[in-house]
Design an enzyme around this catalytic site. Structure first.
Site, PDB file in Angstrom:
ATOM      1  N   GLU A 136       0.930  -1.800   0.108  1.00  0.00           N
ATOM      2  CA  GLU A 136      -0.072   0.445  -0.255  1.00  0.00           C
ATOM      3  C   GLU A 136       0.816   1.086   0.415  1.00  0.00           C
ATOM      4  OE1 GLU A 136      -3.726   0.396   2.480  1.00  0.00           O
ATOM      5  OE2 GLU A 136      -3.953  -2.278   2.443  1.00  0.00           O
ATOM      6  N   TYR A 159      -3.095   5.088   7.827  1.00  0.00           N
ATOM      7  CA  TYR A 159      -2.255   3.199   7.528  1.00  0.00           C
ATOM      8  C   TYR A 159      -0.901   3.511   6.730  1.00  0.00           C
ATOM      9  CZ  TYR A 159      -0.937  -1.065   6.081  1.00  0.00           C
ATOM     10  OH  TYR A 159      -0.269  -2.621   6.558  1.00  0.00           O
TER      11      TYR A 159
HETATM   12  P1  NAD Z   1      -2.400  -7.595  12.475  1.00  0.00           P
HETATM   13  O1  NAD Z   1      -3.353  -5.997  13.029  1.00  0.00           O
HETATM   14  O2  NAD Z   1      -3.603  -9.005  12.913  1.00  0.00           O
HETATM   15  O3  NAD Z   1      -2.140  -7.651  14.270  1.00  0.00           O
HETATM   16  C1  NAD Z   1      -1.261  -6.709  14.659  1.00  0.00           C
HETATM   17  C2  NAD Z   1       0.120  -7.317  15.702  1.00  0.00           C
HETATM   18  O4  NAD Z   1       0.496  -6.246  16.615  1.00  0.00           O
HETATM   19  C3  NAD Z   1      -1.257  -7.483  17.593  1.00  0.00           C
HETATM   20  O5  NAD Z   1      -0.737  -8.488  17.601  1.00  0.00           O
HETATM   21  C4  NAD Z   1      -0.916  -6.438  18.078  1.00  0.00           C
HETATM   22  O6  NAD Z   1      -1.641  -6.493  19.031  1.00  0.00           O
HETATM   23  C5  NAD Z   1       0.546  -6.053  17.539  1.00  0.00           C
HETATM   24  N1  NAD Z   1       0.377  -4.692  17.880  1.00  0.00           N
HETATM   25  C6  NAD Z   1       0.350  -3.143  17.492  1.00  0.00           C
HETATM   26  N2  NAD Z   1       0.692  -2.485  18.131  1.00  0.00           N
HETATM   27  C7  NAD Z   1       1.476  -2.700  19.440  1.00  0.00           C
HETATM   28  C8  NAD Z   1       2.387  -2.515  19.849  1.00  0.00           C
HETATM   29  N3  NAD Z   1       2.566  -0.352  19.698  1.00  0.00           N
HETATM   30  N4  NAD Z   1       2.992  -3.093  20.448  1.00  0.00           N
HETATM   31  C9  NAD Z   1       2.912  -3.752  20.667  1.00  0.00           C
HETATM   32  N5  NAD Z   1       2.809  -5.071  19.940  1.00  0.00           N
HETATM   33  C10 NAD Z   1       1.593  -4.039  19.051  1.00  0.00           C
HETATM   34  O7  NAD Z   1      -1.478  -7.667  11.598  1.00  0.00           O
HETATM   35  P2  NAD Z   1      -1.200  -8.163  10.683  1.00  0.00           P
HETATM   36  O8  NAD Z   1      -2.212  -8.215   9.758  1.00  0.00           O
HETATM   37  O9  NAD Z   1      -0.424  -9.348  10.988  1.00  0.00           O
HETATM   38  O10 NAD Z   1      -0.206  -7.565   9.608  1.00  0.00           O
HETATM   39  C11 NAD Z   1       1.210  -7.572  10.384  1.00  0.00           C
HETATM   40  C12 NAD Z   1       2.584  -6.877  10.042  1.00  0.00           C
HETATM   41  O11 NAD Z   1       2.625  -7.331   8.239  1.00  0.00           O
HETATM   42  C13 NAD Z   1       1.830  -5.115   9.860  1.00  0.00           C
HETATM   43  O12 NAD Z   1       2.827  -4.640   9.805  1.00  0.00           O
HETATM   44  C14 NAD Z   1       1.396  -5.227   8.745  1.00  0.00           C
HETATM   45  O13 NAD Z   1       1.412  -3.856   8.065  1.00  0.00           O
HETATM   46  C15 NAD Z   1       1.959  -5.672   7.821  1.00  0.00           C
HETATM   47  N6  NAD Z   1       1.955  -5.976   6.721  1.00  0.00           N
HETATM   48  C16 NAD Z   1       0.214  -7.037   6.409  1.00  0.00           C
HETATM   49  C17 NAD Z   1      -0.785  -7.438   5.512  1.00  0.00           C
HETATM   50  C18 NAD Z   1      -2.428  -7.799   5.407  1.00  0.00           C
HETATM   51  O14 NAD Z   1      -1.998  -8.496   4.650  1.00  0.00           O
HETATM   52  N7  NAD Z   1      -2.639  -8.191   6.505  1.00  0.00           N
HETATM   53  C19 NAD Z   1      -0.281  -7.381   4.665  1.00  0.00           C
HETATM   54  C20 NAD Z   1       1.095  -6.782   4.180  1.00  0.00           C
HETATM   55  C21 NAD Z   1       1.636  -5.959   5.195  1.00  0.00           C
HETATM   56  O1  TDX Z   2     -16.493  -4.958   4.447  1.00  0.00           O
HETATM   57  C1  TDX Z   2     -14.884  -4.861   3.383  1.00  0.00           C
HETATM   58  N1  TDX Z   2     -15.818  -4.658   2.026  1.00  0.00           N
HETATM   59  C2  TDX Z   2     -14.842  -4.425   0.776  1.00  0.00           C
HETATM   60  O2  TDX Z   2     -15.356  -4.178  -0.035  1.00  0.00           O
HETATM   61  C3  TDX Z   2     -13.931  -4.768   4.030  1.00  0.00           C
HETATM   62  C4  TDX Z   2     -13.050  -4.838   5.403  1.00  0.00           C
HETATM   63  C5  TDX Z   2     -13.262  -4.587   2.877  1.00  0.00           C
HETATM   64  N2  TDX Z   2     -13.694  -3.831   1.714  1.00  0.00           N
HETATM   65  C6  TDX Z   2     -12.350  -4.032   0.065  1.00  0.00           C
HETATM   66  C7  TDX Z   2     -11.713  -2.674   0.811  1.00  0.00           C
HETATM   67  C8  TDX Z   2     -10.519  -3.399   0.114  1.00  0.00           C
HETATM   68  O3  TDX Z   2     -10.269  -2.794  -1.034  1.00  0.00           O
HETATM   69  O4  TDX Z   2     -11.965  -4.808   0.455  1.00  0.00           O
HETATM   70  C9  TDX Z   2     -10.411  -4.694   0.238  1.00  0.00           C
HETATM   71  C10 TDX Z   2      -9.979  -5.459   0.913  1.00  0.00           C
HETATM   72  O5  TDX Z   2     -10.035  -4.478   2.646  1.00  0.00           O
HETATM   73  P1  TDX Z   2      -8.947  -5.493   3.700  1.00  0.00           P
HETATM   74  O6  TDX Z   2      -9.298  -6.584   3.915  1.00  0.00           O
HETATM   75  O7  TDX Z   2      -9.627  -4.084   4.475  1.00  0.00           O
HETATM   76  O8  TDX Z   2      -7.437  -5.102   3.110  1.00  0.00           O
HETATM   77  P2  TDX Z   2      -6.806  -3.607   2.560  1.00  0.00           P
HETATM   78  O9  TDX Z   2      -7.322  -2.221   3.005  1.00  0.00           O
HETATM   79  O10 TDX Z   2      -6.940  -3.985   1.132  1.00  0.00           O
HETATM   80  O11 TDX Z   2      -5.446  -3.968   3.097  1.00  0.00           O
HETATM   81  C11 TDX Z   2      -4.846  -5.195   3.696  1.00  0.00           C
HETATM   82  O12 TDX Z   2      -3.717  -5.291   2.345  1.00  0.00           O
HETATM   83  C12 TDX Z   2      -2.631  -4.823   3.288  1.00  0.00           C
HETATM   84  C13 TDX Z   2      -4.157  -5.204   5.156  1.00  0.00           C
HETATM   85  O13 TDX Z   2      -5.407  -5.137   6.038  1.00  0.00           O
HETATM   86  C14 TDX Z   2      -2.805  -4.180   5.259  1.00  0.00           C
HETATM   87  O14 TDX Z   2      -2.387  -4.060   6.877  1.00  0.00           O
HETATM   88  C15 TDX Z   2      -1.912  -4.531   4.560  1.00  0.00           C
HETATM   89  O15 TDX Z   2      -1.198  -4.286   4.583  1.00  0.00           O
END
Ligand code: NAD
Ligand code: TDX
Length: 355
Positions: A136, A159
């Protein structure tokens, strides 16, 4: 190949962090110690690793702590003589960052800065800080093209702006102070233990309960979907063999529009989940709702660097990964119930149910 004795995983109680810890201990062939350092915000769930402490005595430890507190980071790094950090801890949900950006700045930017400083102070011992980031940061694509490691940064949400700032700090600490770092910028993950505020698990839970499936705008925004365990194997490969100071983009080569994702989930659920009253097809629950402000139109990753330089490949396609994920949510209702309480429940009710 780098080898580590003790890896501190920040955010290990979250979605990807918990999967990564399982991957490290069960599948990666890692024989050292893992310390999960997590503040347990609404997104942190110790239940995601409930069996791990008993299965790996002396090799897995949990330390409740906040990356906004530099002294807490330093204490844990020294207590376990950590020689590596894998940094997941973040505020991760775009919609929340629009509603309340403060924590995103404090945790994602200041927290990462604290980790870098504490790592720099221990230059003699810590051989790597791996920073987990997102696609992102690159902004939005038009109909064509892909993000790669050379794409300029252009974040649009609080974010993604906070993640972009943290990436820049990580690179600056490498270039200025020689802190050993690697970075991955990954596309949308899905799989077990994902908090049901993100698209795929939210749609599974709502479709199971016969609730509306809220699709933002026209539903044609495109994301590049990656099964979480494939992301974990990519991170581990980069930690072991990636070049210090280098970025690696990770994606699933799996572009789908949001509405297509939801349709696929609905038809899988019609086959695998208990039927809705009257046998109503689940895609009839799809409801187009107000768009997300600043909603990026399309993400897609060119992951040829990590494929060519480090030999990484994803193993799951949307068909196999979505089905595994759906089966996991249908089976693990206790986990789902346990995370859908308290602050999370209030947020979902305010932001989605009444929408
Ligand atoms: P998540 O929200 O599921 O988990 C985040 C974790 O971080 C939680 O366990 C929370 O308790 C902990 N946390 C939050 N604030 C904190 C703090 N101040 N100190 C210590 N711990 C803290 O997130 P996720 O989806 O597992 O994402 C993990 C990482 O991967 C993030 O850095 C996110 O930006 C990155 N990322 C996520 C996605 C995705 O699709 N979910 C994609 C690309 C990158
Ligand atoms: O209720 C919904 N309806 C909907 O249309 C939600 C929750 C999302 N959306 C859309 C928004 C996005 O285009 O779906 C797509 C995916 O949304 P999210 O699951 O919120 O993910 P996104 O915003 O793409 O970000 C995720 O991928 C990149 C993670 O949350 C991030 O942490 C990561 O960096």
């Amino acid at each position: 190949m780098r080898d580590f004795k003790c890896i501190v995983v920040t955010g290990g109680a979250g979605f990807i962090g918990a999967n990564f810890i399982r991957y490290l201990l069960d599948d990666a062939g890692f024989s050292g110690v893992v310390v999960n350092f997590d503040a347990l915000t609404y997104a942190g769930n110790p239940g995601s690793l409930a069996d791990v402490a008993s299965r790996f005595p002396g090799r897995y430890f949990f330390e409740k702590g906040d990356i906004r507190d530099p002294a807490a980071i330093g204490r844990v790094l020294d207590k376990y003589s950590a020689d590596a950090i894998c940094h997941f801890a973040a505020e991760s949900h775009v919609d929340r960052s629009i509603a309340a950006p403060d924590d995103f700045v404090q945790t994602n930017i200041v927290g990462t800065f604290n980790l870098l400083e504490e790592t720099r102070k221990r230059a003699d011992r810590i051989s790597l800080l791996h920073h987990v980031s997102t696609d992102e940061v690159f902004g939005s694509l038009g109909d064509d093209g892909f993000f790669s490691e050379s794409t300029p940064y252009s974040p649009h949400s609080p974010y993604s702006a906070s993640k972009a700032a943290s990436d820049h700090l990580v690179k600056a600490y490498h270039d200025t102070y020689g802190v050993p770092v690697t970075i991955t910028n990954c596309s949308n993950n899905y799989g077990p233990y994902q908090f049901p505020e993100k698209l795929i698990p939210l749609m599974i839970m709502n479709a199971l309960e016969g609730k509306q499936l809220p699709v933002y705008g026209d539903g044609k925004n495109v994301r590049d979907w990656l099964y979480v365990v494939d992301h974990c194997s990519a991170i581990w490969r980069v930690m072991r063999a990636g070049k210090s100071g280098r970025t690696y983009c990770v994606g699933g080569r799996c572009e789908l529009s949001n509405v297509e994702v939801v349709h696929r989930i609905c038809s899988m659920m019609d086959k695998l989940a208990p039927p809705l009253p009257g046998g109503r097809p689940r895609n009839s629950l799809i409801t187009f709702v107000k768009d997300r402000p600043g909603h990026d139109r399309r993400y897609a990753i060119d992951c040829s660097r990590i494929e060519n330089e480090l030999g990484w490949r994803r193993t799951e396609t949307a068909d196999t990964g979505f089905e595994k994920t759906l089966r996991w949510y249908l089976k693990n209702t206790e986990w789902v119930d346990s995370v859908r309480t308290g602050e999370y429940k209030n947020w979902i009710e305010k932001n989605y149910v009444d929408r």
